[in-house]
Design a protein around this motif. Structure first.
Motif, PDB file in Angstrom:
ATOM      1  N   GLY A 118       0.781  -1.224   0.000  1.00 39.00           N
ATOM      2  CA  GLY A 118       0.000   0.000   0.000  1.00 39.00           C
ATOM      3  C   GLY A 118       0.812   1.273   0.000  1.00 39.00           C
ATOM      4  N   ASN A 119       2.022   1.230   0.470  1.00 40.36           N
ATOM      5  CA  ASN A 119       2.816   2.453   0.581  1.00 40.36           C
ATOM      6  C   ASN A 119       3.352   2.909  -0.768  1.00 40.36           C
ATOM      7  N   MET A 120       4.548   2.533  -1.103  1.00 39.97           N
ATOM      8  CA  MET A 120       5.175   3.014  -2.334  1.00 39.97           C
ATOM      9  C   MET A 120       4.557   2.413  -3.584  1.00 39.97           C
ATOM     10  N   LEU A 121       4.104   1.164  -3.500  1.00 33.53           N
ATOM     11  CA  LEU A 121       3.568   0.508  -4.687  1.00 33.53           C
ATOM     12  C   LEU A 121       2.148   0.953  -4.997  1.00 33.53           C
ATOM     13  N   GLY A 122       1.449   1.515  -4.024  1.00 39.29           N
ATOM     14  CA  GLY A 122       0.117   2.063  -4.259  1.00 39.29           C
ATOM     15  C   GLY A 122      -0.954   1.037  -4.570  1.00 39.29           C
ATOM     16  N   LYS A 123      -0.797  -0.182  -4.117  1.00 45.85           N
ATOM     17  CA  LYS A 123      -1.805  -1.225  -4.337  1.00 45.85           C
ATOM     18  C   LYS A 123      -2.842  -1.156  -3.231  1.00 45.85           C
ATOM     19  N   ARG A 124      -4.089  -1.357  -3.580  1.00 43.66           N
ATOM     20  CA  ARG A 124      -5.155  -1.351  -2.576  1.00 43.66           C
ATOM     21  C   ARG A 124      -5.364  -2.748  -2.030  1.00 43.66           C
ATOM     22  N   ILE A 125      -5.614  -2.806  -0.730  1.00 46.75           N
ATOM     23  CA  ILE A 125      -5.867  -4.073  -0.050  1.00 46.75           C
ATOM     24  C   ILE A 125      -7.304  -4.029   0.454  1.00 46.75           C
ATOM     25  N   TYR A 126      -8.098  -5.008   0.048  1.00 41.77           N
ATOM     26  CA  TYR A 126      -9.492  -5.098   0.483  1.00 41.77           C
ATOM     27  C   TYR A 126      -9.675  -6.340   1.330  1.00 41.77           C
ATOM     28  N   ILE A 127     -10.532  -6.230   2.321  1.00 42.78           N
ATOM     29  CA  ILE A 127     -10.829  -7.375   3.164  1.00 42.78           C
ATOM     30  C   ILE A 127     -12.099  -8.017   2.638  1.00 42.78           C
TER      31      ILE A 127
END
Length: 95
Positions: free
Chosen positions: A86-95
């Motif tokens: 989520g930080n530098m790579l900017g990928k979203r994490i969904y539960i």
């Protein structure tokens, strides 16, 4: 090779780790072969390195990546993936 997978270099810098050659070999094998089963031993960086670098490549904006973990490991893995992707790579994490 940073030119082949620049996201992996960012991952290394962000997480302050070095992706070992065995981890690159495992991740590459999993990316290139379909319906593959591998035995990954304890201490090989499954949760901390291999899963995040695989997700960084597979989650390309068109593909949803699903990671299944034991309920007892959920909070730890979710927290780590959020930090790693989520930080530098900017990928979203969904539960």
């Amino acid at each position: 090779n940073p030119l082949k997978n620049p996201g992996w270099l960012i991952f290394e810098m962000e997480r302050r780790v070095n992706i070992r050659s065995i981890q690159v070999e495992i991740a590459t094998k999993m990316l290139n072969e379909k319906n593959i089963v591998l035995q990954l031993n304890m201490g090989e960086g499954k949760s901390k390195v291999i899963v995040p670098i695989l997700c960084s490549i597979l989650a390309d904006g068109k593909t949803l990546v699903r990671v299944n973990v034991l309920s007892s490991l959920f909070h730890e893995v979710h927290s780590y993936l959020q930090q790693a992707l989520g930080n530098m790579l900017g990928k979203r994490i969904y539960i």
